[in-house]
Motif scaffolding. Structure first.
Motif, mmCIF file in Angstrom:
data_model
loop_
_atom_site.group_PDB
_atom_site.id
_atom_site.type_symbol
_atom_site.label_atom_id
_atom_site.label_comp_id
_atom_site.label_asym_id
_atom_site.label_seq_id
_atom_site.Cartn_x
_atom_site.Cartn_y
_atom_site.Cartn_z
ATOM 1 N N GLN A 135 8.581 14.225 -2.774
ATOM 2 C CA GLN A 135 9.703 15.272 -2.485
ATOM 3 C C GLN A 135 11.236 14.880 -3.265
ATOM 4 O OE1 GLN A 135 10.911 15.277 1.613
ATOM 5 N NE2 GLN A 135 11.898 17.071 1.430
ATOM 6 N N ARG A 136 11.267 13.263 -3.276
ATOM 7 C CA ARG A 136 12.622 12.871 -4.050
ATOM 8 C C ARG A 136 12.601 13.404 -5.446
ATOM 9 N NH1 ARG A 136 12.312 7.047 -2.302
ATOM 10 N NH2 ARG A 136 13.037 7.665 -0.333
ATOM 11 N N LYS A 137 11.273 13.272 -6.322
ATOM 12 C CA LYS A 137 11.280 13.834 -7.522
ATOM 13 C C LYS A 137 11.247 15.481 -7.664
ATOM 14 C CE LYS A 137 8.073 10.603 -8.088
ATOM 15 N NZ LYS A 137 6.576 10.251 -8.441
ATOM 16 N N ASN A 138 10.876 16.085 -6.819
ATOM 17 C CA ASN A 138 10.751 17.417 -7.000
ATOM 18 C C ASN A 138 11.397 17.981 -5.647
ATOM 19 O OD1 ASN A 138 8.333 17.600 -9.069
ATOM 20 N ND2 ASN A 138 8.023 15.890 -7.658
ATOM 21 N N PRO A 139 12.814 18.388 -6.018
ATOM 22 C CA PRO A 139 13.643 18.957 -4.829
ATOM 23 C C PRO A 139 12.857 20.369 -4.566
ATOM 24 C CG PRO A 139 15.062 18.407 -6.778
ATOM 25 C CD PRO A 139 13.437 18.175 -7.087
ATOM 26 N N GLN A 140 12.071 21.156 -5.336
ATOM 27 C CA GLN A 140 11.829 22.179 -4.599
ATOM 28 C C GLN A 140 10.535 22.115 -3.680
ATOM 29 O OE1 GLN A 140 11.028 20.982 -7.510
ATOM 30 N NE2 GLN A 140 8.797 21.380 -8.008
ATOM 31 N N LEU A 188 4.285 11.551 -0.238
ATOM 32 C CA LEU A 188 5.156 12.657 -0.196
ATOM 33 C C LEU A 188 6.686 12.441 -0.345
ATOM 34 C CD1 LEU A 188 2.713 14.258 2.908
ATOM 35 C CD2 LEU A 188 2.858 15.031 0.547
ATOM 36 N N ILE A 189 7.007 11.451 0.371
ATOM 37 C CA ILE A 189 8.478 11.385 0.354
ATOM 38 C C ILE A 189 8.829 11.220 -1.106
ATOM 39 C CG2 ILE A 189 10.261 9.725 0.932
ATOM 40 C CD1 ILE A 189 9.230 9.528 3.849
ATOM 41 N N GLU A 190 8.142 10.264 -1.826
ATOM 42 C CA GLU A 190 8.591 9.883 -3.271
ATOM 43 C C GLU A 190 8.425 11.272 -4.093
ATOM 44 O OE1 GLU A 190 6.257 6.443 -4.338
ATOM 45 O OE2 GLU A 190 7.878 5.047 -3.489
ATOM 46 N N LYS A 240 0.672 -1.156 0.040
ATOM 47 C CA LYS A 240 0.078 0.050 -0.015
ATOM 48 C C LYS A 240 0.819 1.345 0.030
ATOM 49 C CE LYS A 240 -4.042 -2.008 2.119
ATOM 50 N NZ LYS A 240 -4.685 -1.991 3.617
ATOM 51 N N ILE A 241 0.420 2.276 -0.829
ATOM 52 C CA ILE A 241 0.954 3.520 -0.693
ATOM 53 C C ILE A 241 0.445 4.422 0.208
ATOM 54 C CG2 ILE A 241 1.830 5.596 -2.168
ATOM 55 C CD1 ILE A 241 1.931 3.709 -4.451
ATOM 56 N N THR A 242 1.123 4.617 1.479
ATOM 57 C CA THR A 242 0.581 5.565 2.490
ATOM 58 C C THR A 242 0.630 7.088 1.810
ATOM 59 O OG1 THR A 242 2.501 5.693 3.345
ATOM 60 C CG2 THR A 242 0.897 4.330 4.170
ATOM 61 N N LEU A 243 0.021 7.995 2.667
ATOM 62 C CA LEU A 243 0.417 9.335 2.365
ATOM 63 C C LEU A 243 1.619 9.880 2.591
ATOM 64 C CD1 LEU A 243 -0.913 12.533 1.777
ATOM 65 C CD2 LEU A 243 -1.184 12.456 4.268
ATOM 66 N N THR A 244 2.482 9.145 3.674
ATOM 67 C CA THR A 244 3.884 9.564 4.008
ATOM 68 C C THR A 244 4.882 9.050 2.904
ATOM 69 O OG1 THR A 244 3.328 9.146 6.374
ATOM 70 C CG2 THR A 244 5.819 9.094 5.646
ATOM 71 N N ARG A 245 4.634 7.946 2.280
ATOM 72 C CA ARG A 245 5.254 7.319 1.143
ATOM 73 C C ARG A 245 5.094 8.369 -0.197
ATOM 74 N NH1 ARG A 245 5.577 1.238 -1.460
ATOM 75 N NH2 ARG A 245 6.519 1.942 -3.459
#
Ligand code: AHG
Ligand code: MN
Ligand code: MN
Length: 334
Positions: free
Chosen positions: A14-19, A10-12, A3-8
């Protein structure tokens, strides 16, 4: 596939969008956690002392329900100490709440309607929480004026809906994604990725009891819908009105439709009933990110320069073809 949680999510993201900053990620996590607490309170209902009137009024002159006040407190307390915010503004507070000096200050402003659809609390119909996030300089103590930014400056927006299921619907400018509350896990789990509003629709949402107070372009548009297959539209339309904007917008995100709360003659000096900064702007950001449109009958809502924290606005949002049509009728009437 796990399952993809909200936390995951958001982390992913962020990884793709450094801004996309760690503070913005934290902010969204905290709002989602607060929404979880509100969802639990809503679920308990009459088993605890959360239903009924608070006995107080807000800046709009509306009577506050106990749950309006509780939800506001939950959001303030959850968000004041994390260091991600500079200030918060709410439907239930006359002025912004500035982060106390004992805590670090971050570069964001959070605005919310802590409990949307208050008239539905005591009758067990879907209600929600709406939020909007604006940027602000980190090195400067904010003022109320810093909140007065157009909706196109939002960096995140969303809502939680407390219905048969609790969902957290979010945009950070990368589409709209819906997360269901898994009460056993205690997590928001991605269940509705990439929500899209169909361009066309056969469903409209408006409070018809105000019909006699509307302006001519709205009357024209609704009369054509009501005429159905015998009228100029050549097909039948269906109507729904929950009286919780969150629930009506959520239905539109799920299966299309147009939502309207126009100006009317009951209070001619107010542009509409709904509030620009913590109802119309976040919902417009979500609707546009899902392929829909949002106007006040004339302008794109997100381009309106706010003049006051609690300013009101007329709202037409949802499936793009219908919003364009009713907006066009306003232009023709001028
Ligand atoms: P709130 O409960 O935050 O004051 O918002 C209620 C709003 C909105 O959610 C809904 O669409 C609208 O008021 C309903 O208005 P009517 O009762 O006039 O239909
Ligand atoms: Mn509301
Ligand atoms: Mn409210």
């Amino acid at each position: 596939m796990s399952k993809i949680t909200l936390t995951r999510y958001l982390i992913e993201h962020q990884r793709k969008n450094p801004q996309f900053t760690a503070n913005l990620r934290l902010l969204i996590e905290v709002v989602a956690r607060a929404s979880k607490a509100i969802s639990h309170a809503v679920n308990k209902g009459a088993l605890t002392d959360i239903l009924g009137e608070a006995g107080t009024g807000n800046v709009q002159g509306e009577a506050q329900k106990k749950l309006d006040v509780i939800a506001n407190e939950v959001l303030l307390e959850a968000n004041e100490w994390g260091g991600h915010l500079a200030a918060m503004a709410s439907e239930e507070m006359d002025h912004p709440y500035f982060i106390p000096n004992q805590y670090p200050r971050g570069g964001y402003l959070l605005l919310f309607d802590p409990l949307d659809g208050s008239s539905n609390i005591d009758v067990n119909v879907s209600i929600g929480t709406i939020f909007s996030v604006l940027p602000t300089p980190e090195d400067k103590i904010p003022t109320e004026t810093d909140f007065l930014q157009a909706g196109n400056k939002q960096v995140a927006a969303g809502y939680a809906i407390y219905g048969p299921q609790s969902l957290f619907v979010l945009t950070v400018g990368d589409g709209v994604h819906g997360f269901s509350l898994d009460r056993e896990l205690g997590s928001w789990v991605l269940t509705q990725p990439n929500m899209r509003i169909p361009e066309e629709t056969k469903e409209f949402a408006i409070n018809m009891s105000n019909q006699r107070h509307w302006a001519a372009p709205v009357t024209r548009y609704i009369n054509e819908l009501l005429a159905g297959s015998e009228g100029p539209r050549g097909r039948d339309f269906n109507m729904r009105w929950v009286a919780s904007m969150v629930a009506d917008v959520h239905r539109i995100l799920s299966r299309g439709g147009i939502f309207m709360y126009p100006w009317d003659k009951r209070e001619p000096n107010k542009p509409g009933k709904l509030r620009l900064m913590y109802e119309a702007n976040p919902m417009s950001f979500i609707v546009e990110q899902a392929g829909g449109k949002a106007t006040d009958g004339t302008r794109r809502i997100m381009d309106i320069q706010p003049e006051g924290l609690h300013q009101r606005v007329a709202v037409f949002l949802g499936s793009s073809q219908e919003v364009e049509r009713v907006t066009g009728y306003h232009a023709e009437a001028k």
